[in-house]
Design a protein around this motif. Structure first.
Motif, PDB file in Angstrom:
ATOM      1  N   UNK A 112      57.834  49.793  -3.225  1.00 60.36           N
ATOM      2  CA  UNK A 112      58.391  50.307  -1.967  1.00 60.36           C
ATOM      3  C   UNK A 112      57.734  51.633  -1.595  1.00 60.36           C
ATOM      4  N   UNK A 113      57.636  52.552  -2.551  1.00 60.09           N
ATOM      5  CA  UNK A 113      57.059  53.863  -2.265  1.00 60.09           C
ATOM      6  C   UNK A 113      55.569  53.771  -1.932  1.00 60.09           C
ATOM      7  N   UNK A 114      54.856  52.901  -2.623  1.00 62.35           N
ATOM      8  CA  UNK A 114      53.428  52.725  -2.314  1.00 62.35           C
ATOM      9  C   UNK A 114      53.242  52.118  -0.924  1.00 62.35           C
ATOM     10  N   UNK A 115      54.071  51.134  -0.583  1.00 63.52           N
ATOM     11  CA  UNK A 115      54.012  50.544   0.759  1.00 63.52           C
ATOM     12  C   UNK A 115      54.362  51.573   1.823  1.00 63.52           C
ATOM     13  N   UNK A 116      55.372  52.397   1.554  1.00 59.97           N
ATOM     14  CA  UNK A 116      55.802  53.449   2.474  1.00 59.97           C
ATOM     15  C   UNK A 116      54.662  54.448   2.697  1.00 59.97           C
ATOM     16  N   UNK A 117      54.018  54.863   1.609  1.00 65.82           N
ATOM     17  CA  UNK A 117      52.900  55.798   1.702  1.00 65.82           C
ATOM     18  C   UNK A 117      51.766  55.197   2.529  1.00 65.82           C
ATOM     19  N   UNK A 118      51.453  53.939   2.282  1.00 67.49           N
ATOM     20  CA  UNK A 118      50.397  53.254   3.024  1.00 67.49           C
ATOM     21  C   UNK A 118      50.750  53.163   4.514  1.00 67.49           C
ATOM     22  N   UNK A 119      51.994  52.831   4.818  1.00 70.21           N
ATOM     23  CA  UNK A 119      52.444  52.719   6.204  1.00 70.21           C
ATOM     24  C   UNK A 119      52.304  54.061   6.928  1.00 70.21           C
ATOM     25  N   UNK A 120      52.724  55.128   6.288  1.00 76.62           N
ATOM     26  CA  UNK A 120      52.651  56.456   6.905  1.00 76.62           C
ATOM     27  C   UNK A 120      51.201  56.848   7.156  1.00 76.62           C
ATOM     28  N   UNK A 121      50.345  56.605   6.189  1.00 80.00           N
ATOM     29  CA  UNK A 121      48.920  56.960   6.338  1.00 80.00           C
ATOM     30  C   UNK A 121      48.264  56.197   7.484  1.00 80.00           C
ATOM     31  N   UNK A 122      48.564  54.912   7.595  1.00 79.81           N
ATOM     32  CA  UNK A 122      47.940  54.089   8.647  1.00 79.81           C
ATOM     33  C   UNK A 122      48.445  54.424  10.040  1.00 79.81           C
ATOM     34  N   UNK A 123      49.633  54.969  10.153  1.00 77.74           N
ATOM     35  CA  UNK A 123      50.254  55.198  11.456  1.00 77.74           C
ATOM     36  C   UNK A 123      50.083  56.622  11.978  1.00 77.74           C
ATOM     37  N   UNK A 124      49.483  57.483  11.212  1.00 80.11           N
ATOM     38  CA  UNK A 124      49.334  58.883  11.671  1.00 80.11           C
ATOM     39  C   UNK A 124      48.171  59.046  12.583  1.00 80.11           C
TER      40      UNK A 124
END
Length: 124
Positions: A112-124
């Motif tokens: 979950x945390x790795x997916x969350x980190x990836x999502x935040x990075x891609x959306x910035x």
């Protein structure tokens, strides 16, 4: 564990979780700061290696992580009844404990945390 990430133009990055993991979503949305995510992921790597555990006290939710699971507990879970609350006992009111604790396996939490980190990075 089911979740969906959302980028809301008003409230920023959010996660929606299944009902049984609603508290996990609340913790991720309201307690975990984006800047703290890399440090938390590093702690998880340490947990894997040492089989230790740690506790993070948030404003409203406590997180306890061991090498087997992540346990989320709302501080309201430990709310002690006071005289003021006992005045309502005739009304058959009780503290609703549903949604005040949730847990998941260590691997699911890390994913979950790795997916969350990836999502935040891609959306910035």
């Amino acid at each position: 564990m089911e979740y969906q990430f959302i980028r809301d133009p008003i409230s920023g990055f959010r996660v929606k979780m299944s009902a049984e993991h609603e508290l996990v979503g609340r913790w991720l949305n309201d307690e975990l700061e984006h800047a703290a995510l890399p440090g938390l992921l590093a702690r998880l790597k340490e947990i894997k290696a040492t089989r230790d555990e740690f506790c993070l006290e948030g404003r409203e939710v406590r997180l306890i992580v061991s090498h087997q699971e992540a346990l989320f507990e709302a501080h309201d879970l430990y709310h002690e009844q006071t005289d003021a609350l006992s005045a309502y006992s005739d009304d058959a009111l009780a503290l609703e404990e549903h949604g005040l604790s949730a847990g998941c396996g260590f691997e699911d939490f890390e994913a979950l945390l790795l997916d969350w980190q990836d999502f935040i990075r891609r959306r910035r």
